[in-house]
Write a protein that holds these residues in place. Structure first.
Motif: not given
Length: 1887
Positions: A313-320, A322-323, A439-446, A448-452
């Protein structure tokens, strides 16, 4: 509703087939017996019941259950639930035949009575629904009834099972019973488009781990082959199901076999992708599969073979991803490190975890595919929608064009299916559609915020879970299970044969009932699919990049509007900025929009210049586009290139497309398809927009985003209405759409022919050339059109493009268009008749277009080409001629930054466009900068061909909007670099011709071919015909033969007619001319045998001995009094040296001059023998004598090994008899002894000794050992490679380099000790404690002759205390190191390209070149030699072959020791004597001919000049010549403009007849053959070579600092003048400034400014801003011219000024500021205060840098502060009679500076000059120091200090206090002291 199960099958072991190893299964019974119409019975079920093969077992196994999946021919999946149990085999036949191997292994010792065997039997349900649990329960129930013998009819149960129907979706809950008292609840998913996974996904992650599953996921999406291994069939099925569930919303469309039977294993080697599961027992069979990714579920590993590359997968998607996965699977990870971890955290239940993982992947897909709907093209709506996806645009907008993974996914089958299935604008929607739309906008906004993120994942997981389990299970399942261990019962009857009739009856009844029931219509909730936000709205990542582009877009807009408003000049200025901006996407879009606006305003018809600008912009815009055109630039330009045009002549119009065909995008069929679909979509949209009457808004309003409805929205509206329309209406719409597509196809056939047919179709098959295009350009644009079918190869090689008959462009284009039309028309449903019509039309379209193009081509040929700047002709020297006319080139910037704008700022002068000219003398570039802001300037860069050191081909991009061009990089050792790119109009063969000519001129066959010889002849003679070239090569051959013969035999004469000097007899018979007063004393003891008269000579070659006398060396010998001159040929015997003519035939040493100075006592024949010991026969000869100490400087080649050892060992080793070696070395020793004997203090120690003090008694050891030894010791130690602590360069009387080291006093004391230690013990080996012998006492611990030799040659040489010479072994660098160092120096000063690596900075590379350390070494050796000579020792420099470093050292020593050589005349003499006559090999070292090409350029002479430059910098007042003079020599000694520095020795010059033609034979006044004449003439005209600060001190010995910190990089290496080229060809540089002034004068209306802007590297500073004196002299000259007088020579003027200055000073008695420069107005610190006149081309810039911190400790010299009264020099310079005004004189003791002893000195009081001078002795002519009386403050009686003369009365001491320091004096007695005080007082009062 759907059937729960389609078929029930009973499969058993087939006993008949047992013999063949593995058994086989057979279908015993199946229900219903005839196939369902909608679902035929699948084949091969018996294979799948026992995937590892049918076998008999010796014991009963427990029953097993698994689900296999079969795929039928329509790619429908059938789920086969297999329930297997074991039955005893009736052992009817005896078990005699061998069973298969496996069983034999299991029971090796079978008892006699065969054991009971068990055969498997399977109950199989075949269904299209995947309800594994229900199947397990149902089959289990049947088995239970059979095993436990329940009183239930099996037929009934099976009948019920087969007739059971359940709803497919909708989340209904259905309870079923099979009539055996059982009850099951079936839950259907709410939305059947979402896969059902129960726990399988979570289990897969558990088995393999996150990374492995991600690998598998990516492998499946990018179509790799995947194989699962496990020993459990159920797990294989689960794993495969899980992988498919993860891929949602993409559907897997390749081979999918979760359980592969053993018999079908060869399926694994299929070439297509697959997902297959195999039992682990077949693992060994899978080993040799090379391209299969194998996942071992039991071992938890995934093996990727080496040849398989899985794109992740292209980064940063791969890292996200995995996390997120680790948050779901391992929530404890986050808190693992906390001291108090929360107790509540734990993973969800397995079922829930499964959904959470799927939610992560669902989010991943939503992010990957966000905005995909904006790239869908709908090409047909009716009868059913046809949809295409614009892949390039999607990747481009996402900024992922480079990404491997996404590109592969979009090209894959799964995505094609996704577009077909989900592209439709009107359908029911599911979770994914909502996610990607809302929901794409929401995913973009969230991000890096693990809880969300976790919250979102849980929400999605809830929805997925709900879909599978809509209701909590209320009803309990109730299914009978068999009793424990029932399968082990011994007597079990076989499974009964069922009654087909009963079952069939039940089925028939059920079907009849179904037919009467009304059909259950599930209302599908169709709706318009939401598109979600467009990609642009989401992709705001590169916001910062856009911020600074606003200004750029402004520039682009302005430039375009200027073009259309015809403000061409403005446009031209902005143009380069626009082209630079075109690198950015925004600017390219902006360009297309702007141009589009102008087309709409009907401004499409342009004039030629506008047309050209627009074309260049378009080309620049397109050149960065890839073939995919992912940003839609080419798409946007496509309509424009067919719009913009220009009228060529009435009726003939040229469109822009004919000039932008050079781009690869036009030949990419995918690009055309995407364009076509896009246009079709727009037309179809328009079709329906117009239909809706109410939507009849104007075009303008639809442009607003609110009103504009997308094509998909219109389509969904239409699809909703479709069923309600009448049949005719439907037909009408279909027909309208079809004709829309058809008309577009015709339009595109035209468009494609426009862009694929080249303007000049006559050239049959033009494939793209190297990018420069054809030579005669067809448009008059900057862009040539050489495209034609530039991709014939890339597309249809199979279509026979290579055949001759089909190879023309037209056919190729027709085929290309046909292929395109076929593809798009079939896809978009064009009728066949239409398609056929198209195929007929296309050739006509192409043919028609070719005809119009021919006319356009003809007309465009007639156009005058666009005004390229006209080629500027360079000025040539007299006699210099062009070899090649100018080739149009671009001069590209190299690593020097100044010219390209660089670090100082200033306009970018480079790149410049112009032409390169090759003349017989130089390579010249002349042109103008491409930057319009400096377009008026002229740029010239040139260098002599002879200085070319490297030429290499390069490829560079000359202009932003052009293609890569071939170019050359030419490097010259005059520190110049030409980096040129040939213009596209230059054919590559002319570039080759240029290179060939260049090579021929650079390396002529013979020296005669160089410019200095050919000048004035026509260049044709320079390239001589073949026949003539034999001569030179023969000559070199014979020369080498002779040389070698001479080395071996030692004495052999050349017998040849040409150019040999006359024999001695012939010369003497020619009688010396009477007017020659002085004759040379020539030794009469000539050994006649050495000179046999074998040679003859033509008397016409006037080569008498007179000529030799006139040579430089001879004049110099006379000046030093080394050769006695008297009218008779007898010489006074007491002269220690004589001039020997032993080498006048160049017989002994080819590379020495004809006349040599040797000791008086040595015979000529001895010389012959001695010479053999030395390399190249260069035996020691005298080249300079110190007039004061009478020490001599000798030079020679290094010794041959034999000679060295013989020389130093012969005395000590007792020898048996005088062998050859011995006799030679004895003679050699005699020779050296003769040199030593010539030195006066050695010959008679008591006699006239000019070395020191009054009497020889004063030559006490204190004088020497204390005072000089430390100096020499430390110096020698340094030179020989030791370390020395102090500055190491301290000495008596003499001037030390600039006053930088002020703290030298303190280190001095320390230095003295170290030095004396070194000198005493380490170096000279004289024992202080031993009793000094007479000889060593005489020598004062100092040898009379030092031999400076190479350490490597002098290995094993022990110093012998008895000998009078001393060997100083030093390490020197050889020529190879000089070459290497010079190469690095050139690269450092003139780098080829800007260094990207900061570590390779200028100073670093300068240091690495080691050039300065070599200079340091030479200076260090030279200073050592100067010291030795100054202390009265002679020195023999004997390094390498005696012509490189030796020459450098010897010349520098003379320059430092003898002020005469620091004048213009003296320097010339020095160079002629030491470099030319003594045979420095200029031609060889400069690689001037073909023969020297391999050896390369070695700048030995340049290194010497650099050393002189370093000394010049430290002593600016001691040299009569300026720095410019040194640069001038540096340039011309390699330029071959003059003959002076050609050839390797005098012998060769005589041989060519060069040496004696200099006088009176000039053919033309202009062509100067000797550089010296040229310099003289120039010097008379202008003061360019003169140093205004020249004010030498009498008899000054210079001792420069040689530490690297004191050396400067010579600006000759780094500066250049682009306005006129190198300023060293004076005639060329002169003619220019006048025009500039005239131009200024005309423009008087404009306000005149006095300011001058001087650009570094462009202007000649010295001319634009001359120094004060040059300016005054020039003004004076101009005034005299105006008055009509004959202008006075500048030198006379200067001399007058200096003289008048002197008288002025005398009258006033005070110092006026006006006398700043030339009088004593400055204190005697003048040198240190640095009145530097910086040298330059024409004169100098006066620059007074007055150092404030110079202190009086500048030089610890004896009482003389490194300075002196400058008036004295003025006197001595002009009126020699006055120079010795001795008002009063006598001897005084003077105390030296700090820590120095008292010394007797001879003092002279000079009233006229107002100074007190002192000398070493009364006889000494060289003043040792001066005390300026102007600075004396007081005279007081003094007191004796330590070390004062003991016998003297203390009243005889007095002190003289000056502003600088206190001098302590002591007279012989009190009266004398009083007299001195009175005299000095009276002098002071007079003043």
């Amino acid at each position: 509703m759907a059937r729960l199960a389609d078929y029930f099958v009973l499969v058993g072991f087939d006993p008949g087939k047992r013999g063949s190893g593995d058994g086989q299964g057979q279908i015993l019974q199946r229900f219903p017996e005839k196939d369902w119409e909608d679902n035929p019975f699948p084949q091969g079920i018996e294979l799948f019941c026992q995937p590892s093969g049918w076998q008999l077992f010796t014991e009963r196994n427990p029953p097993t259950f698994f689900v296999a999946v079969l795929t039928d021919i329509n790619s429908e999946r059938h789920y086969c639930a297999c329930f297997t149990f074991w039955e005893a085999v009736e052992s009817a036949q005896p078990q005699s035949h061998p069973r298969n191997g496996e069983e034999e292994e299991e029971e090796p010792s079978s008892p006699v009575q065969p054991a009971q065997l068990f055969a498997p039997k399977s109950l199989v349900l075949v269904s299209r629904l995947d309800h594994a649990e229900v199947f397990r329960n149902s089959l289990g129930l049947i088995y239970t009834i059979y095993v436990d013998g329940l009183s239930v009819s099996l037929e009934n149960v099976i009948g019920n099972l087969l007739t059971c129907t359940i709803p497919i979706t909708g989340g209904a809950q259905r309870t079923i019973s099979l009539g055996a008292g059982d009850r099951q609840v079936i839950q259907t998913p709410i939305n059947d488009s979402l896969p059902v996974s129960s726990c399988s996904v979570a289990l897969l992650f558990r088995q393999l781990g996150i990374t492995n599953v991600l690998y598998l996921f990516c492998a499946a999406l990018t179509e790799h082959k995947i194989l699962f291994l496990s020993s459990s069939y159920q797990r294989l099925t689960d794993a495969c199901r899980a992988l498919l569930a993860l891929m949602f919303p993409l559907k897997y469309s390749f081979t999918y076999v979760p359980i592969l039977p053993a018999q079908l294993l060869e399926v694994l080697s299929t070439p297509t992708p697959f997902i297959i599961g195999v039992h682990s027992i077949f693992q060994s069979e899978t080993q040799e599969l090379l391209d299969v990714v194998i996942a071992d579920l039991d071992g938890g590993t995934v093996t990727v073979p080496e040849c398989v590359h899985i794109s992740l997968l292209p980064e940063p998607l791969l890292q996200q991803t995995r996390e997120a996965l680790s948050m779901v699977l391992d929530p404890e990870l986050e808190v693992a490190d906390l001291a108090f971890p929360p107790s509540t955290i734990s993973a969800s239940s397995l079922k829930m975890q499964d959904k959470e993982i799927r939610a992560v992947f669902l989010r991943l897909f939503a992010q990957l595919l966000q905005g995909y709907r904006w790239c869908l093209h709908i090409i047909r709506i009716h009868p059913e929608p046809v949809i295409r996806f614009h892949k390039a645009a999607f990747l481009g907008q996402r900024g992922l064009t480079e990404d491997d993974f996404l590109t592969k996914v979009l090209e894959g089958m799964a995505f094609a299916g996704f577009v077909t299935e989900r592209g439709a604008p009107y359908r029911s929607i599911d979770l994914f559609d909502e996610l990607v739309a809302y929901e794409v906008k929401r995913m973009r906004a969230e991000e890096g915020n693990k809880q969300k993120i976790l919250r979102h994942i849980k929400e999605l997981a809830e929805k997925l879970y709900k879909n599978e389990n809509p209701y909590p299970a209320v009803t309990m399942h109730k299914v009978q299970k068999p009793t424990e261990g029932c399968h082990l019962r011994l007597h079990q009857k076989p499974f009964p044969r069922l009654d087909e009739g009963t079952v069939q009856w039940i089925i028939d009844q059920a079907t009849a009932k179904l037919q009467t029931a009304p059909p259950a219509v599930k209302a599908e909730k169709k709706c318009m699919v939401p598109s979600g936000p467009p990609i642009a709205a989401i992709m705001e990542r590169n916001g910062n990049a856009l911020a600074n582009s606003a200004r750029r877009l402004e520039v682009v807009r302005n430039c375009i509007s200027y073009v259309f408003e015809n403000k061409m000049l403005e446009a031209k200025k902005l143009f380069p900025a626009v082209l630079r901006a075109m690198k950015g996407r925004a600017a390219r879009h902006c360009l297309t929009q702007e141009l589009n606006l102008h087309v709409q305003q009907n401004r499409a018809v342009l004039d030629h210049q506008q047309f050209d600008f627009i074309i260049r912009m378009m080309n620049c815009c397109l050149q960065d586009c890839t073939a995919m055109d992912e940003h839609g630039i080419a798409a946007a330009l496509l309509p424009l290139v067919t719009a913009f045009c220009r009228k060529l002549s009435p009726g003939i119009t040229q469109f822009a497309y004919s000039c932008v065909q050079e781009h690869v995008v036009w030949t990419n069929i995918q690009f055309w398809e995407a364009m076509f679909y896009c246009d079709v979509q727009n037309h179809i949209r328009a079709l329906y927009l117009d239909n809706n009457e109410e939507n009849h808004t104007d075009e303008e309003s639809t442009e607003g985003p609110q009103e504009a409805r997308s094509a998909l929205e219109i389509a969904s509206e239409q699809l909703r209405l479709w069923p309600t329309m009448s049949r005719e209406k439907q037909q009408e719409l279909i027909q309208k759409e079809e004709s829309t597509v058809f008309s577009q196809a015709i339009h595109y056939a035209n468009r494609m022919s426009y862009l694929l047919l080249p303007l000049d179709t006559s050239k049959n098959r033009l494939l793209r050339s190297s990018g420069l295009g054809d030579v005669e350009s067809v448009s008059n644009s900057f862009v040539t059109n050489s495209i034609a079918g530039s991709v014939a190869e890339s597309y249809d090689t199979e279509s026979g493009f290579e055949d001759a008959e089909s190879s023309d462009v037209a056919n190729y284009v027709v085929r290309f268009i046909n292929r395109f039309v076929d593809k798009v028309c079939t896809e978009s449903g064009v009728t066949n008749e239409h398609l056929k019509g198209l195929h007929v039309m296309i050739p006509d379209i192409v043919q028609m277009h070719i005809e119009t193009l021919d006319a356009v081509h003809r007309e465009s040929k007639r156009l005058p080409p666009i005004q390229k700047p006209k080629l500027l002709r360079p000025n040539l020297l007299v006699g210099e001629e062009c070899v090649m006319e100018g080739l149009r080139v671009y001069l590209m910037p190299d690593g020097r930054e100044e010219a390209a704008g660089g670090n100082i700022g200033g306009p970018p002068l480079l790149p410049a466009e112009g032409a390169i000219f090759l003349t017989t003398y130089r390579i010249i570039f002349k042109g103008t900068p491409t930057d319009p802001l400096v377009g008026e300037q002229v740029v010239i860069r040139s260098f002599p061909i002879a200085s070319l050191t490297k030429e290499k081909k390069i490829n560079i991009q000359a202009q932003v909007d052009q293609f890569i061009q071939e170019g050359l990089q030419l490097r010259s050792c005059t520190f110049q670099l030409l980096k040129i790119a040939f213009d596209e109009e230059v054919a590559s063969d002319s570039a080759e011709v240029f290179r060939k000519h260049l090579h021929k001129l650079r390396y002529p066959q013979h020296v005669r071919g160089t410019f200095a010889f050919t000048v004035g002849q026509s260049p044709k003679q320079a390239m001589q015909p073949k026949a003539k070239e034999k001569n030179p090569s023969l000559r070199t051959l014979s020369k080498n033969l002779v040389k070698n013969a001479k080395k071996t035999i030692g004495r052999q004469y050349v017998t040849r007619k040409k150019y040999t000097p006359p024999t001695w007899e012939q010369r003497s018979s020619q009688h010396f001319p009477e007017d020659n007063e002085d004759e040379i004393s020539v030794s009469e003891e000539m050994d006649r045998s050495t000179l046999t008269p074998t040679t003859t000579i033509k008397p016409s070659d006037k080569m008498t001995i007179n000529h030799l006398v006139e040579r430089a060396c001879c004049r110099d010998y006379q000046r030093m009094g080394l050769g006695t001159l008297s009218s008779s040929l007898t010489r006074s015997k007491n002269e220690p040296f004589r001039i020997s003519t032993v080498n006048r035939m160049y017989a002994i040493c080819r590379s020495y001059p004809g006349l040599l100075i040797v000791p008086q006592s040595i015979q000529d024949n001895t010389i012959q023998r001695i010479s053999r010991c030395y390399r190249q026969n260069r035996f020691p000869v005298v080249c300079w004598r110190n007039s004061r100490t009478k020490a001599v400087l000798l030079r020679s080649g290094g010794l041959h090994g034999k000679g060295v050892v013989g020389l130093f060992k012969s005395q000590n080793a007792p020898t048996a008899g005088p062998s050859q070696t011995d006799s030679t070395s004895l003679e050699q020793e005699k020779y050296l002894q003769a040199v030593i004997n010539s030195m006066p203090h050695y010959a008679d120690a008591s006699g006239r000794n000019t070395l020191s003090g009054f009497t020889s008694a004063h030559m006490s050891s204190s004088d020497f050992s204390d005072k000089r030894q430390p100096k020499l010791g430390s110096l020698m130690k340094q030179v020989m490679g030791g370390k020395d602590d102090g500055p190491g360069t301290i000495s008596r009387g003499g001037k030390w380099g600039s006053i930088r080291a002020s703290g030298r006093m303190s280190s001095y004391a320390l230095n003295m000790e170290i030095g004396s230690r070194l000198a005493g013990k380490d170096l000279l080996g004289a024992q202080h404690n031993g009793t000094p012998s007479e000889a060593s006492f005489l020598r004062q611990h100092r040898a009379s002759l030092y031999i400076i030799g190479d350490k490597s040659q002098l290995k094993g040489v022990k110093p012998d205390p008895l000998q009078h010479w001393e060997v100083v072994p030093i390490e020197v660098f050889d020529v190879r190191q000089v070459k290497a160092s010079f190469k690095k120096l050139m690269k450092a000063c003139v780098p080829g390209c800007p260094s990207t690596d900061p570590s390779v900075a200028y100073l670093r590379s300068l240091e690495e070149s080691e050039w300065l350390s070599q200079i340091h070494k030479i200076l260090q050796i030279s200073v050592l030699v100067v010291e030795l000579l100054d202390t009265g020792s002679s020195v023999l420099v004997s390094l390498e072959d005696g012509w490189d470093i030796t020459t450098q050292v010897v010349s520098l020593v003379q320059l430092l020791s003898d002020p005469y050589y620091r004048t213009l005349e003296g320097f010339r003499l020095l160079v002629e004597k030491e470099w030319l006559s003594f045979g420095h090999r200029f031609s060889h070292r400069g690689a001037q001919t073909l023969a020297g090409q391999s050896s390369g350029f070695a700048p030995i002479f340049l290194q010497f000049l650099d050393c002189v430059h370093q000394i010049h910098l430290q002593f600016p007042m001691e040299f009569e010549f300026s720095q410019y003079y040194l640069k001038f020599l540096s340039y011309h000694y390699i330029s071959n403009r003059f003959r002076t520095f050609l050839l390797d020795s005098d012998y060769e010059r005589i041989e060519l007849g060069l040496l004696y033609e200099e006088k009176g034979e000039r053919k033309s006044q202009q062509v100067y053959k000797s550089i010296w004449d040229y310099i003289d003439r120039l010097n008379k005209k202008a003061p360019i070579f003169f140093n205004y600060m020249y004010a030498p001190e009498d008899g000054e010995v210079l001792r420069p600092y040689s530490n690297i910190s004191n050396l400067k990089v010579w600006d000759y290496y780094t500066e250049e003048t682009l306005s006129e080229g190198p300023s060293y060809d004076w005639e060329l540089a002169q003619g220019q400034p006048e025009h500039v002034e005239e131009a200024d004068r005309q423009d008087t209306s404009a306000p005149q400014t006095k300011r001058k802007i001087i650009w570094p590297c462009y202007d000649n500073r010295s001319r634009v801003e001359p120094d004060a004196i040059s300016k005054l002299l020039e003004e004076l000259h101009n005034l005299e011219m105006e008055l009509g007088q004959v202008p006075e020579r500048w030198k006379d003027t200067w001399d007058k000024v200096k003289a008048s200055q002197r008288t002025e000073v005398r009258q006033e008695g005070s110092r006026t500021p006006s006398s700043l420069l030339m009088s004593s107005g400055l204190s005697h610190h003048r040198r240190s205060l640095g009145v530097y006149l910086q040298e330059s081309g024409v004169g100098s810039t006066l620059n007074l840098s007055l150092d404030s911190d110079t202190s009086s400790t500048s030089t610890p010299s004896s009482g003389k502060q490194g300075g002196r009264k400058s008036t004295s020099t003025l006197y001595s310079q002009f009126q020699m009679s006055e120079s010795e005004n001795r008002s009063y004189e006598g001897s005084l003791y003077k105390k030296g500076a700090f820590m120095k002893p008292w010394k007797p000195r001879w003092f002279v009081l000079d009233k006229t000059k107002h100074q007190l001078r002192y000398y070493d002795s009364r006889m000494d002519t060289e003043c040792k120091g001066v005390i300026d009386l102007a600075e004396v403050e007081s005279i007081t009686p003094g007191t004796p200090t330590m070390g004062a003369p003991k016998t003297v009365d203390e009243k005889a001491f007095f002190d003289l206090k000056t502003t600088k320091r206190v001098y302590n004096f002591c007279a012989q007695d009190v009266q004398l002291a009083q007299q001195w005080i009175d005299r000095i007082q009276s002098c002071l009062s007079d003043a």
